[in-house]
Design an enzyme around this catalytic site. Structure first.
Site, PDB file in Angstrom:
ATOM      1  N   SER A   1       0.856  -1.191  -0.083  1.00  0.00           N
ATOM      2  CA  SER A   1      -0.012   0.077   0.131  1.00  0.00           C
ATOM      3  C   SER A   1       0.749   1.170  -0.047  1.00  0.00           C
ATOM      4  CB  SER A   1      -1.020   0.043   1.105  1.00  0.00           C
ATOM      5  OG  SER A   1      -0.136   0.435   2.293  1.00  0.00           O
ATOM      6  N   LYS A   2       0.313   2.424  -0.120  1.00  0.00           N
ATOM      7  CA  LYS A   2       1.075   3.533  -0.175  1.00  0.00           C
ATOM      8  C   LYS A   2       1.673   4.008   1.133  1.00  0.00           C
ATOM      9  CE  LYS A   2      -1.691   6.070  -3.938  1.00  0.00           C
ATOM     10  NZ  LYS A   2      -2.327   7.507  -4.469  1.00  0.00           N
ATOM     11  N   ARG A   3       1.114   3.317   2.018  1.00  0.00           N
ATOM     12  CA  ARG A   3       1.729   3.720   3.285  1.00  0.00           C
ATOM     13  C   ARG A   3       2.840   2.706   3.856  1.00  0.00           C
ATOM     14  NH1 ARG A   3      -3.218   4.967   3.891  1.00  0.00           N
ATOM     15  NH2 ARG A   3      -3.930   3.044   3.503  1.00  0.00           N
TER      16      ARG A   3
END
Ligand code: GLU
Length: 524
Positions: free
Chosen positions: A275-277
């Site tokens: 994910s982006k995080r």
């Protein structure tokens, strides 16, 4: 009919492009170029709630950095083209600027019975949702539930006409037929069948902002832009039945693009989606370029972390595709030749940050010394060193780079590996000093230093090395121990490049200066 290949990358500017998005763009690009076709960049920005300032610019810059250059959709300066021209016949390519196009298509579907007007307010829909939940169900807007709601299927023609005239928060919804099997083909996943009873009546167009939703805009634009293959992320697979139904409803089945849904990128460990995080949490970048969000928080980018775009692109290409051979290093041109959708894997591709580094190391080794020296200049500058400070200027840097490039993964590593070829140490690693700087050894080291500085042979690595070693051996002194003292004085620690290599760069005077400095600090 043989159509010219036309594919598109259609990001929504809702934030920075994730590396998975770059991979989607890359596969589209490779497919287009391999087939002598066009790669189009279309900005899907009809959802104004999710719009993030700067995201579009970020996407364009990221693609440019990677060398994934669109044939249509952006001009040479990286801006989305707004007016049609010979090269950009389908401009504008930003959906918010095409807003006038979509309404008539949505209304065409209403007239043909494939869509209907829905007048439910958000409060009414909220209520329907809450009621369904109270009886343990999930509300979906479909041909069963719509019977109890306010829309052109349940209201009279007069009422409908009146509401269309007098209210502004109505929508046009697709009328998903009941119990119908949609038969689809995917270039990666093969044949897929879905029963329409699992699907809802999606909103296609909204009167409130006079904008289409993703589904309508996407289908209309793919049709108008004559897209032949849609290559996109797996997260869009659930939308595919609706997209098939839309093509059918418009009567565009003959020119419908073929679809290929790419598997997700997975975290290095476990099976979760990358994910982006994850990047900042797991210690590697997930974005091509650094990104600063509205709160001023920075996320790492491959570019700023020192990756070469060629290495990043090569690494991405291999995440989910393989050429069927052992070859791992591919230039963009080689990828264009070798790529094929049938070798794209169905399963998710696990991202391996060490492999990303491996690619960079390989690309660094392939670069010539002169260009690496150029790239080293700004790194040196950050450490207060100008080219003019180095004896011999650029030549000095080229030689340094030649000596150390095999040990580096990034250009910034050059400094960590060889900083003492530019600066004298001012500190000495305590435990190394305690271990190596012993009277019986440093006394010999000083003698060696004076001998070497009196030596008048050519001042280059091999001759320095033999003079040094012959002298120590001739005196039957302990080679390792003496060398360790010299290295400590030259680098401040017990490790580093070969002594003769270091000496060939810094010269006799600096050698003696460093010996004196070490003596002054550690004892003499
Ligand atoms: N706008 C969609 C996205 O953000 C495009 C999906 C598609 O390629 O159809 O990914």
């Amino acid at each position: 009919m043989n159509r010219r290949t036309r594919v598109r990358f259609a990001p929504s500017p809702t934030g920075p492009l994730h590396m998975g998005g770059v991979r989607t763009a890359l596969y589209n690009y490779l497919y287009a170029k391999q087939n002598g076709g066009d790669f189009i960049l279309r900005i899907e920005d009809t959802d104004s709630h999710r719009f993030v300032p700067g995201a579009e610019e970020y996407i364009i810059e990221a693609l440019r950095w990677c060398g994934i250059l669109p044939d249509e959709g952006v001009d040479a300066s990286g801006h989305v083209v707004e007016t049609p021209s010979e090269r950009h016949p389908h401009a504008p390519y930003r959906q918010s600027q095409r807003r006038g196009i979509y309404r008539k298509y949505a209304e065409q579907l209403v007239e043909a019975g494939y869509a209907y007007y829905a007048f439910d307010s958000s409060a009414e829909l909220e209520k329907a949702r809450a009621e369904a939940e109270a009886s343990g169900q999930t509300f979906i807007y479909n041909q069963t539930t719509c019977k109890g709601l306010r829309n052109s299927l349940t209201l009279s023609a007069e009422e409908t006409a009146h509401l269309l005239e007098t209210t502004t928060d109505w929508t046009i919804r697709f009328r998903m037929p009941e119990n119908t099997v949609v038969k689809m083909d995917d270039l990666i996943r093969g044949h897929i069948e879905v029963n329409t009873d699992t699907l809802d009546d999606k909103v296609l167009w909204k009167r409130a902002d006079e904008l289409p939703t993703y589904h309508l805009a996407n289908i209309v634009d793919d049709h108008l832009m004559e897209i032949t293959e849609v290559i996109r992320g797996e997260e869009w697979l659930p939308s595919l039945p609706l997209h098939y139904m839309l093509y059918k409803a418009f009567g565009w089945e003959d020119s419908m693009p073929r679809f290929a849904h790419l598997s997700l990128l997975l975290k290095p460990v476990g099976n979760g989606k990358l994910s982006k995080r994850d990047g900042d949490k797991l210690g590697f970048p997930v974005f091509p370029l650094q990104w600063t969000n509205a709160e001023g928080e920075k996320s790492r980018g491959y570019r700023e972390d020192g990756y070469f775009p060629e290495a990043f692109v090569n690494m991405l290409a291999m995440l989910g595709w393989n050429p069927g051979t052992e070859q791992e290093l591919f230039s963009l041109q080689e990828l264009v030749k070798a790529f094929s959708l049938d070798k794209v894997q169905k399963a998710g591709a696990k991202f391996n940050p060490d492999k990303a580094k491996w690619f960079n190391k390989e690309y660094l080794r392939l670069k010539d010394d002169a260009s690496l020296a150029e790239l080293f200049v700004p790194v040196l500058k950050e450490h207060g060193i100008a080219v003019e400070d180095c004896p011999g200027g650029m030549d000095y840097l080229v030689k340094v780079v030649h000596l150390i490039k095999e040990r580096a993964t990034f250009v910034a590593d050059f400094w960590d590996i060889a900083w003492y070829l530019f600066n004298a140490p001012t500190e000495y690693v305590e435990k190394d000093a305690a271990k190596f700087w012993k009277e019986e050894n440093y006394e010999l080291a000083f003698k060696v230093a004076h001998f070497v500085c009196a030596y008048d042979g050519p001042w280059e690595k091999t001759s320095i090395e033999s003079a040094l070693e012959e002298y120590i051996r001739g005196n039957e002194w302990p080679m390792g121990k003496v060398m360790n003292c010299l290295r400590l004085a030259l680098t401040g620690s017990g490790s580093g490049l070969g002594i003769a290599d270091i000496l060939s760069f810094i010269g006799k005077d600096e050698f003696l200066r460093r010996m004196e400095a070490a003596g002054a600090k550690l004892g003499k």
